[in-house]
Write a protein that holds these residues in place. Structure first.
Motif, short mmCIF file in Angstrom:
data_model
loop_
_atom_site.label_atom_id
_atom_site.label_comp_id
_atom_site.label_asym_id
_atom_site.label_seq_id
_atom_site.Cartn_x
_atom_site.Cartn_y
_atom_site.Cartn_z
N ALA A 1 0.78 -1.23 -0.04
CA ALA A 1 0.01 -0.09 -0.03
C ALA A 1 0.94 1.28 -0.02
N ASP A 2 0.71 2.23 -1.03
CA ASP A 2 1.19 3.55 -0.75
C ASP A 2 0.67 4.56 0.15
N MET A 3 1.11 5.56 -0.03
CA MET A 3 0.56 6.73 0.98
C MET A 3 -1.06 7.10 0.68
N VAL A 4 -1.42 6.82 -0.49
CA VAL A 4 -2.56 7.35 -1.02
C VAL A 4 -3.53 6.16 -0.17
N VAL B 1 -14.46 16.00 26.06
CA VAL B 1 -14.57 14.71 25.57
C VAL B 1 -14.43 14.18 24.29
N ASN B 2 -15.14 15.09 23.43
CA ASN B 2 -15.32 14.85 21.98
C ASN B 2 -13.79 15.25 21.47
N ILE B 3 -13.28 16.52 21.97
CA ILE B 3 -12.08 17.12 21.29
C ILE B 3 -10.96 16.03 21.78
N PHE B 4 -10.92 15.45 22.60
CA PHE B 4 -10.00 14.39 23.28
C PHE B 4 -10.18 13.26 22.20
N LEU B 5 -11.27 12.70 21.98
CA LEU B 5 -11.61 11.54 21.14
C LEU B 5 -10.93 12.03 19.75
N ALA B 6 -11.40 13.11 19.37
CA ALA B 6 -10.78 13.57 17.80
C ALA B 6 -9.48 13.66 17.80
N VAL B 7 -8.77 13.97 18.90
CA VAL B 7 -7.28 14.17 18.59
C VAL B 7 -6.75 12.75 18.77
N ALA B 8 -7.23 11.79 19.58
CA ALA B 8 -6.84 10.44 19.80
C ALA B 8 -6.97 9.84 18.33
N ALA B 9 -8.22 10.14 17.64
CA ALA B 9 -8.18 9.58 16.21
C ALA B 9 -7.46 10.12 15.52
N LEU B 10 -7.03 11.33 15.45
CA LEU B 10 -6.07 12.14 14.48
C LEU B 10 -4.70 11.59 14.94
N VAL B 11 -4.35 11.14 15.92
CA VAL B 11 -2.99 10.58 16.25
C VAL B 11 -2.72 9.39 15.96
N LEU C 1 -0.58 5.65 11.71
CA LEU C 1 -1.03 4.69 10.93
C LEU C 1 -0.04 4.22 9.72
N PRO C 2 0.07 4.95 8.79
CA PRO C 2 1.26 4.72 7.82
C PRO C 2 2.36 3.80 8.39
N GLY C 3 2.97 4.36 9.50
CA GLY C 3 4.18 3.82 9.96
C GLY C 3 3.78 2.15 10.45
N ASP C 4 2.59 1.94 10.83
CA ASP C 4 2.39 0.54 11.49
C ASP C 4 0.64 0.39 11.10
N PRO C 5 0.56 -0.03 9.93
CA PRO C 5 -0.90 -0.12 9.58
C PRO C 5 -1.64 -1.19 10.25
N LEU D 1 -1.27 -0.87 16.69
CA LEU D 1 -1.88 -0.19 17.81
C LEU D 1 -2.77 1.10 17.02
N PRO D 2 -1.99 1.79 16.01
CA PRO D 2 -2.75 2.96 15.64
C PRO D 2 -3.95 2.72 14.61
N LEU D 3 -3.94 1.63 14.19
CA LEU D 3 -5.42 1.28 13.37
C LEU D 3 -6.55 1.07 14.34
N TRP D 4 -6.28 0.49 15.44
CA TRP D 4 -7.24 0.43 16.39
C TRP D 4 -7.61 1.55 17.34
N LEU D 5 -6.62 2.29 17.53
CA LEU D 5 -6.74 3.64 18.11
C LEU D 5 -7.76 4.31 17.26
N VAL D 6 -7.71 4.26 15.97
CA VAL D 6 -8.41 5.17 14.94
C VAL D 6 -9.77 4.48 15.17
#
Lengths: 96, 474
Positions: free
Chosen positions: B116-119, B163-173, B178-182, B185-190
């Motif tokens: 998978a590429d960046m896109v 709460v929602n801003i926290f969740l949004a930030v978590a999703a963004l992180v 995710l691209p580094g480790d698809p 953990l990042p996938l499940w965090l999203v």
């Protein structure tokens, strides 16, 4: 890169088309239109099918693909049928 | 090569039919055909894809299993659901569409992300994020409409934004990592944080605004589908998803205008009359009324018997009581008696714009008798009797006169202009907006307490015993 830019063009033109198509909607049709558009969004069946195809012998991926296909088809089939049920009622007197 | 040409042609026809379908759905005359056209378009698209990918026997097995389960469940649900529950069902279908896009993206990330590429990875991000919000938000919307979920008090405080801003930030992180480790953990965090975000954003919204939310989530599911199109490289999916996404956005805006709410206040303003949502009315709602006149069905029947012009204002309460058919019978009786009968339809009567039209159409009410708000409002001063059945906020005169009312500015049916108003209601509980209705205290208003169906049947037998309706038939 050209594949990406082509896909982005498709995205852009599709969005513009969507904006254009739903101009003036009588309130009567809000619910059916929403439900019909909702059914169309189940077109993600295409992605599910592609996933199943790509899965090869990977059972876990096949399972995810089939699950996703099931949910998407639930959306498509149910969505169109329910919209048709609603619109069938308007039709009767709309034509008289 | 010829297969490519064939499948390309099929895809193009499918897009054309989809476009025509969406266009046709916005006109009463063409709507049903347009819906069928769109269904054909999807079937064509599926056929074209199957020709293109030629699934092996193993794939066919899973395709058959998934299709049979999903398709059958869809047919059963669609045919069995009562018309009153339409908004819930649309939300349910929509949530499942979002879930499907989410699953595709998760599947690709877990097992097919090597090349998978960046896109593709960014598309996975978007598909997971939007798909999860669509899914959890739709399920919450459905549960709230069904009355399974109330609005918890904390969701009305500004804590929810934190709460929602926290969740949004978590999703963004998660999305950035995710691209580094698809697959990790990042996938499940999203997945998890955007699912929770869908709940957190939808839960505070009051029942009256729910249709707008469902429409918006419907638009999201289009976006999720388009993102899934990027993930698997399907242009047809991208264009269809984009069309639904954009059309859903416009429809949301149209609905907001009809309800005189801005999208921003729906999303971030919380429920109208905060806290009152879902509380079983009688406890909190009855305070604040001092000059209530109540009357029996007999008195109401007498007024109807003498009226020349009667307008019914049906609301969701009518549908809940399954009283559409009794109402239709009553109005037939009155018509036979020479009374001019019509129905005033507020744009958001029922639980969704157009919902009431569907419900009354089911009860065989002639289309011409359903009068839209703008047309019927000038007619109220020459109306003898208005009967409000299970509607509340849409007839509240405060919306015109009291600038401190949360409803202020919302277009309402001006039933207070009529000579006599009867409000059929179970109790004095507040409507969706959770605020008292000044209409109930007006001198020309009388409350007829009871279940809409029971009251209508009472009116029917009263009128029949007065001999109404028989005169013309003999």
């Amino acid at each position: 890169m050209s594949a990406l830019s082509q896909a982005l063009w498709v995205l852009l033109l599709g969005s513009l088309l969507g904006l254009e198509l739903v101009g003036k909607v009588p309130p009567t049709l809000h619910t059916p239109l929403m439900s019909g558009a909702n059914a169309i969004s189940g077109i993600t069946v295409l992605a599910s099918l592609t996933l199943i195809q790509k899965a090869g012998d990977n059972q876990a991926l096949l399972l995810i693909g089939a699950l996703s296909l099931g949910f998407a088809l639930f959306n498509v089939v149910g969505g169109f049928l329910v919209t048709d049920r609603m619109l069938a009622m308007f039709r009767r007197k709309g034509d008289n | 090569m010829s297969t490519n040409l064939l499948t390309d042609a099929i895809d193009l026809v499918a897009v054309l039919l989809l476009g025509l379908g969406i266009k046709g759905l916005s006109k009463v005359r063409s709507a049903r055909g347009a819906n069928q056209l769109a269904a054909v378009a999807i079937a064509l698209a599926v056929l074209g894809l199957l020709i293109e990918i030629r699934p092996g026997p193993m794939a066919w097995l899973w395709i058959a299993a998934g299709s049979a389960a999903g398709g059958l469940a869809g047919v059963i649900t669609a045919l069995r659901v009562p018309m009153t529950a339409m908004p819930e069902v649309v939300a349910l279908f929509n949530g499942c569409g979002g879930l499907a896009s989410l699953l595709v993206a998760v599947g690709v990330a877990l097992f097919d992300s090597d090349g998978a590429d960046m896109v593709a990875l960014v598309s996975i991000d978007i598909s997971v994020f939007v798909g999860a919000i669509t899914f959890s938000g739709s399920i919450v919307a459905m549960a709230k409409l069904q009355g399974w979920l109330n609005t918890p008090a904390w969701t009305q405080s500004s804590l929810r934004h934190v709460v929602n801003i926290f969740l949004a930030v978590a999703a963004l992180v998660g999305a950035v990592l995710l691209p580094g480790d698809p697959t990790g953990l990042p996938l499940w965090l999203v997945v998890i944080s955007s699912s929770l975000l869908g709940v957190g954003v939808t839960l505070p919204i009051g029942g009256a605004d729910m249709p707008v939310v469902i429409s918006l989530l419907n638009s999201y599911s289009g976006v999720a589908a388009a993102a899934a199109g990027f993930v698997v490289g399907s242009q047809l999916l991208i264009v269809a998803g984009a069309m639904v996404g954009a059309a859903g956005l416009i429809l949301t805006q149209v609905m907001c205008t009809a309800m005189n709410r801005s999208l921003l206040s729906v999303l971030f303003g919380g429920a109208l009359g905060s806290g009152n949502q879902g509380s079983s009315g009688a406890a909190g709602g009855e305070q604040g009324y001092s000059r209530i006149t109540s009357c029996s069905p007999e008195e109401c029947a007498m007024a109807l018997e003498q009226a020349e012009r009667v307008v019914f204002v049906p609301g969701y309460g009518l549908a809940v009581a399954q009283a559409q058919h009794a109402l239709r019978e009553l109005s037939k009786l009155l018509e036979n008696h020479g009374v001019e009968v019509s129905y005033a339809i507020h744009p958001v009567a029922g639980r969704m714009p157009g919902h009431m039209n569907v419900l009354l159409a089911e009860a065989d009410v002639p289309y011409e008798q359903l009068i839209e708000m703008d047309v019927i409002n000038p007619e109220f001063p020459r109306t003898d009797v208005v009967i409000v059945l299970g509607a509340n906020d849409v007839v509240n005169p405060d919306a015109k006169t009291d600038s401190s009312s949360p409803l202020y500015g919302m277009p309402v049916l001006e039933v207070d202009q009529a000579r006599q108003v009867f409000v059929v209601k179970r109790s004095l509980s507040a409507g969706y907006a959770g605020i008292p209705n000044a209409l109930f205290e007006l001198p020309q208003t009388a409350m007829v307490f009871g279940d809409a169906k029971a009251v209508l049947n009472g009116l029917l037998s009263e009128l029949r015993s007065m001999g109404v309706g028989k005169v013309k038939q003999l």
